[in-house]
Design an enzyme around this catalytic site. Structure first.
Site, PDB file in Angstrom:
ATOM      1  N   GLN A  49     -56.282  33.496   5.931  1.00 37.72           N
ATOM      2  CA  GLN A  49     -56.079  34.475   7.010  1.00 37.72           C
ATOM      3  C   GLN A  49     -57.395  34.682   7.764  1.00 37.72           C
ATOM      4  O   GLN A  49     -57.442  35.402   8.743  1.00 37.72           O
ATOM      5  CB  GLN A  49     -55.605  35.808   6.420  1.00 37.72           C
ATOM      6  CG  GLN A  49     -54.287  35.706   5.684  1.00 37.72           C
ATOM      7  CD  GLN A  49     -54.066  36.887   4.753  1.00 37.72           C
ATOM      8  OE1 GLN A  49     -53.514  37.909   5.139  1.00 37.72           O
ATOM      9  NE2 GLN A  49     -54.508  36.763   3.508  1.00 37.72           N
ATOM     10  N   ASN A  50     -58.461  34.044   7.269  1.00 37.29           N
ATOM     11  CA  ASN A  50     -59.777  34.249   7.887  1.00 37.29           C
ATOM     12  C   ASN A  50     -59.941  33.369   9.122  1.00 37.29           C
ATOM     13  O   ASN A  50     -59.351  32.299   9.217  1.00 37.29           O
ATOM     14  CB  ASN A  50     -60.882  33.957   6.871  1.00 37.29           C
ATOM     15  CG  ASN A  50     -60.781  34.867   5.663  1.00 37.29           C
ATOM     16  OD1 ASN A  50     -60.098  35.888   5.726  1.00 37.29           O
ATOM     17  ND2 ASN A  50     -61.428  34.513   4.578  1.00 37.29           N
ATOM     18  N   VAL A  51     -60.794  33.839  10.024  1.00 38.91           N
ATOM     19  CA  VAL A  51     -60.978  33.122  11.297  1.00 38.91           C
ATOM     20  C   VAL A  51     -62.403  32.595  11.414  1.00 38.91           C
ATOM     21  O   VAL A  51     -62.834  32.178  12.479  1.00 38.91           O
ATOM     22  CB  VAL A  51     -60.660  34.066  12.494  1.00 38.91           C
ATOM     23  CG1 VAL A  51     -59.223  34.550  12.426  1.00 38.91           C
ATOM     24  CG2 VAL A  51     -61.625  35.255  12.561  1.00 38.91           C
ATOM     25  N   ASP A  52     -63.156  32.650  10.291  1.00 36.92           N
ATOM     26  CA  ASP A  52     -64.602  32.428  10.360  1.00 36.92           C
ATOM     27  C   ASP A  52     -65.048  30.988  10.138  1.00 36.92           C
ATOM     28  O   ASP A  52     -66.244  30.703  10.163  1.00 36.92           O
ATOM     29  CB  ASP A  52     -65.314  33.354   9.348  1.00 36.92           C
ATOM     30  CG  ASP A  52     -64.758  33.215   7.923  1.00 36.92           C
ATOM     31  OD1 ASP A  52     -64.241  32.133   7.570  1.00 36.92           O
ATOM     32  OD2 ASP A  52     -64.842  34.206   7.165  1.00 36.92           O
ATOM     33  N   HIS A 110     -54.442  32.881  11.150  1.00 33.25           N
ATOM     34  CA  HIS A 110     -54.820  33.808  12.222  1.00 33.25           C
ATOM     35  C   HIS A 110     -55.799  33.191  13.205  1.00 33.25           C
ATOM     36  O   HIS A 110     -56.524  33.901  13.884  1.00 33.25           O
ATOM     37  CB  HIS A 110     -55.384  35.105  11.606  1.00 33.25           C
ATOM     38  CG  HIS A 110     -54.358  35.876  10.812  1.00 33.25           C
ATOM     39  ND1 HIS A 110     -54.681  36.825   9.872  1.00 33.25           N
ATOM     40  CD2 HIS A 110     -53.010  35.821  10.840  1.00 33.25           C
ATOM     41  CE1 HIS A 110     -53.567  37.311   9.346  1.00 33.25           C
ATOM     42  NE2 HIS A 110     -52.542  36.720   9.913  1.00 33.25           N
ATOM     43  N   CYS A 153     -58.855  31.409  28.145  1.00 30.96           N
ATOM     44  CA  CYS A 153     -58.552  32.324  29.247  1.00 30.96           C
ATOM     45  C   CYS A 153     -57.040  32.553  29.275  1.00 30.96           C
ATOM     46  O   CYS A 153     -56.261  31.597  29.331  1.00 30.96           O
ATOM     47  CB  CYS A 153     -59.011  31.710  30.562  1.00 30.96           C
ATOM     48  SG  CYS A 153     -58.617  32.762  31.975  1.00 30.96           S
ATOM     49  N   CYS A 196     -55.882  31.298  33.199  1.00 24.41           N
ATOM     50  CA  CYS A 196     -55.761  29.897  33.635  1.00 24.41           C
ATOM     51  C   CYS A 196     -55.676  28.927  32.467  1.00 24.41           C
ATOM     52  O   CYS A 196     -55.455  27.735  32.664  1.00 24.41           O
ATOM     53  CB  CYS A 196     -56.928  29.516  34.546  1.00 24.41           C
ATOM     54  SG  CYS A 196     -58.500  29.382  33.670  1.00 24.41           S
ATOM     55  N   CYS A 227     -63.004  31.327  36.023  1.00 25.59           N
ATOM     56  CA  CYS A 227     -62.125  31.988  37.011  1.00 25.59           C
ATOM     57  C   CYS A 227     -62.392  33.488  37.112  1.00 25.59           C
ATOM     58  O   CYS A 227     -61.795  34.176  37.928  1.00 25.59           O
ATOM     59  CB  CYS A 227     -60.646  31.715  36.702  1.00 25.59           C
ATOM     60  SG  CYS A 227     -59.988  32.710  35.343  1.00 25.59           S
ATOM     61  N   ALA A 274     -65.336  37.086  -5.709  1.00 27.41           N
ATOM     62  CA  ALA A 274     -64.766  35.746  -5.567  1.00 27.41           C
ATOM     63  C   ALA A 274     -65.820  34.665  -5.825  1.00 27.41           C
ATOM     64  O   ALA A 274     -65.526  33.646  -6.455  1.00 27.41           O
ATOM     65  CB  ALA A 274     -64.156  35.592  -4.177  1.00 27.41           C
TER      66      ALA A 274
HETATM   67  P1  OAD Z   1     -58.189  43.128   3.483  1.00 29.25           P
HETATM   68  O1  OAD Z   1     -59.397  43.865   3.939  1.00 29.25           O
HETATM   69  O2  OAD Z   1     -56.878  43.785   3.675  1.00 29.25           O
HETATM   70  O3  OAD Z   1     -58.311  42.785   1.927  1.00 29.25           O
HETATM   71  C1  OAD Z   1     -59.493  42.248   1.394  1.00 29.25           C
HETATM   72  C2  OAD Z   1     -59.334  42.180  -0.107  1.00 29.25           C
HETATM   73  O4  OAD Z   1     -60.462  41.529  -0.634  1.00 29.25           O
HETATM   74  C3  OAD Z   1     -59.252  43.550  -0.792  1.00 29.25           C
HETATM   75  O5  OAD Z   1     -58.147  43.557  -1.682  1.00 29.25           O
HETATM   76  C4  OAD Z   1     -60.589  43.691  -1.523  1.00 29.25           C
HETATM   77  O6  OAD Z   1     -60.460  44.385  -2.764  1.00 29.25           O
HETATM   78  C5  OAD Z   1     -60.935  42.238  -1.771  1.00 29.25           C
HETATM   79  N1  OAD Z   1     -62.386  41.961  -1.853  1.00 29.25           N
HETATM   80  C6  OAD Z   1     -63.410  42.516  -1.172  1.00 29.25           C
HETATM   81  N2  OAD Z   1     -64.574  41.944  -1.490  1.00 29.25           N
HETATM   82  C7  OAD Z   1     -64.298  40.973  -2.391  1.00 29.25           C
HETATM   83  C8  OAD Z   1     -65.078  40.021  -3.102  1.00 29.25           C
HETATM   84  N3  OAD Z   1     -66.398  39.926  -2.940  1.00 29.25           N
HETATM   85  N4  OAD Z   1     -64.447  39.201  -3.963  1.00 29.25           N
HETATM   86  C9  OAD Z   1     -63.098  39.277  -4.149  1.00 29.25           C
HETATM   87  N5  OAD Z   1     -62.312  40.149  -3.508  1.00 29.25           N
HETATM   88  C10 OAD Z   1     -62.891  40.990  -2.634  1.00 29.25           C
HETATM   89  O7  OAD Z   1     -58.259  41.684   4.178  1.00 29.25           O
HETATM   90  P2  OAD Z   1     -57.088  40.610   4.309  1.00 29.25           P
HETATM   91  O8  OAD Z   1     -56.153  40.689   3.168  1.00 29.25           O
HETATM   92  O9  OAD Z   1     -57.728  39.310   4.604  1.00 29.25           O
HETATM   93  O10 OAD Z   1     -55.485  40.150  10.513  1.00 29.25           O
HETATM   94  O11 OAD Z   1     -56.376  41.127   5.624  1.00 29.25           O
HETATM   95  C11 OAD Z   1     -55.336  40.380   6.198  1.00 29.25           C
HETATM   96  C12 OAD Z   1     -55.342  40.540   7.689  1.00 29.25           C
HETATM   97  O12 OAD Z   1     -55.414  41.919   8.043  1.00 29.25           O
HETATM   98  C13 OAD Z   1     -56.555  39.937   8.384  1.00 29.25           C
HETATM   99  O13 OAD Z   1     -56.462  38.537   8.563  1.00 29.25           O
HETATM  100  C14 OAD Z   1     -56.577  40.662   9.694  1.00 29.25           C
HETATM  101  C15 OAD Z   1     -56.320  42.070   9.190  1.00 29.25           C
HETATM  102  O14 OAD Z   1     -55.736  42.946  10.066  1.00 29.25           O
HETATM  103  C16 OAD Z   1     -55.438  40.391  11.827  1.00 29.25           C
HETATM  104  O15 OAD Z   1     -56.261  41.071  12.402  1.00 29.25           O
HETATM  105  C17 OAD Z   1     -54.279  39.737  12.517  1.00 29.25           C
END
Ligand code: OAD
Length: 251
Positions: free
Chosen positions: A101-104, A119, A127, A130, A149, A231
């Site tokens: 789900q990461n964009v990085d 994502h 843009c 255009c 543009c 992680a």
């Molecule tokens: P969240 O912020 O919802 O969840 C991150 C999870 O990682 C949490 O459960 C933390 O406990 C855990 N965490 C934090 N640090 C960690 C570490 N060092 N090692 C292991 N676990 C750790 O992020 P996502 O689940 O990725 O989408 O969120 C999903 C989507 O919600 C994103 O892609 C984004 C956001 O809104 C959009 O904006 C469309």
């Protein structure tokens, strides 16, 4: 914990198709905050105002305040032990696909080739008027970045209210149905449709290994082995354990 790592290494070692679902938690150790933890991005910015496509269309300058903060962190970030370990598992033939789900772009920079981005990816901009595309790094001298543009550019990431790329969706559901093991790392698994992957995999017989600092709604429902901690540390311990098992088998 070592016992749980060994158990997870056995699951991975015995699986012919292993999939990973990753979220923002895997990039926290690279200096990019997650979204929903106490210090997460959504504690500072309201997602309805900053992460919805209608908000971007109505107030792109305001949304770029958050995007710029993210972009500064992402452009300085390097893959951490979690990304590198997953890249190594792929090279060893023990991890076949990552759905992120990461964009990085950090999984790719960490050596993973089979990455499905749910994502999008923030390394390019488009843009909405255009359709012209740019590399983010070529527009970092402008804030907010603009198209030739004149319109403000949007990063090629999925905002709330936008569709997940169709090929990512169908490929990931296909893989989830066929996987024998699923590694769920650093995600709260609350955002749809990525959060349906663990249930699909479980229903089709996959063993679920969850890596997270905290318990999630998956932990007591679909997770078979819960590895609590960061992680980076856990994935590098897991890689070592998988290597030991592989070496034992080849003696
Ligand atoms: P969240 O912020 O919802 O969840 C991150 C999870 O990682 C949490 O459960 C933390 O406990 C855990 N965490 C934090 N640090 C960690 C570490 N060092 N090692 C292991 N676990 C750790 O992020 P996502 O689940 O990725 O989408 O969120 C999903 C989507 O919600 C994103 O892609 C984004 C956001 O809104 C959009 O904006 C469309």
């Amino acid at each position: 914990m070592q016992n749980l790592i060994e158990q997870s290494a056995d699951i991975i070692g015995n699986s012919e198709l292993t999939l990973a679902l990753t979220g923002a938690g895997v990039s926290v150790e690279s200096g990019i905050p997650d979204f929903r933890s106490a210090q997460g991005l959504w504690s500072k910015y309201d997602p309805a105002e900053y992460a919805a496509i209608d908000a971007f269309k109505a107030r792109p300058e305001m949304v770029w305040e958050m995007l710029r903060e993210m972009d500064d962190l992402i452009s300085d970030a390097k893959p951490n032990k979690a990304h590198l370990g997953m890249g190594e598992l792929e090279r060893m033939g023990c991890l076949h696909w990552i759905v992120t789900q990461n964009v990085d772009n950090l999984h790719q920079r960490g050596g993973s080739k089979n990455v499905i981005e749910y994502h999008g990816n923030s390394s390019t901009l488009s843009c909405l008027c255009c359709g012209k595309g740019y590399r983010s790094e070529d527009r970092r001298n402008q804030y907010p970045p603009r198209c030739d543009c004149g319109r403000i550019l949007k990063p090629d990431v999925v905002f709330f209210g936008e569709a997940i790329p169709q090929d990512a969706l169908s490929r990931s559901f296909q893989l989830a149905s066929a996987a024998q093991a699923l590694l769920v790392a650093g995600t709260s698994a609350v955002v749809s449709p990525a959060n349906s992957i663990p249930a699909i995999a479980k229903r089709n017989g996959a063993r679920i290994i969850e890596i997270n600092m905290e318990r999630t709604h998956l932990t007591d429902t679909v997770t078979d082995v819960f590895l609590q901690g960061s992680a980076g540390t856990i994935i590098s311990d897991l890689v070592d354990a998988v290597k030991r098992k592989t070496a034992e088998l080849s003696i």
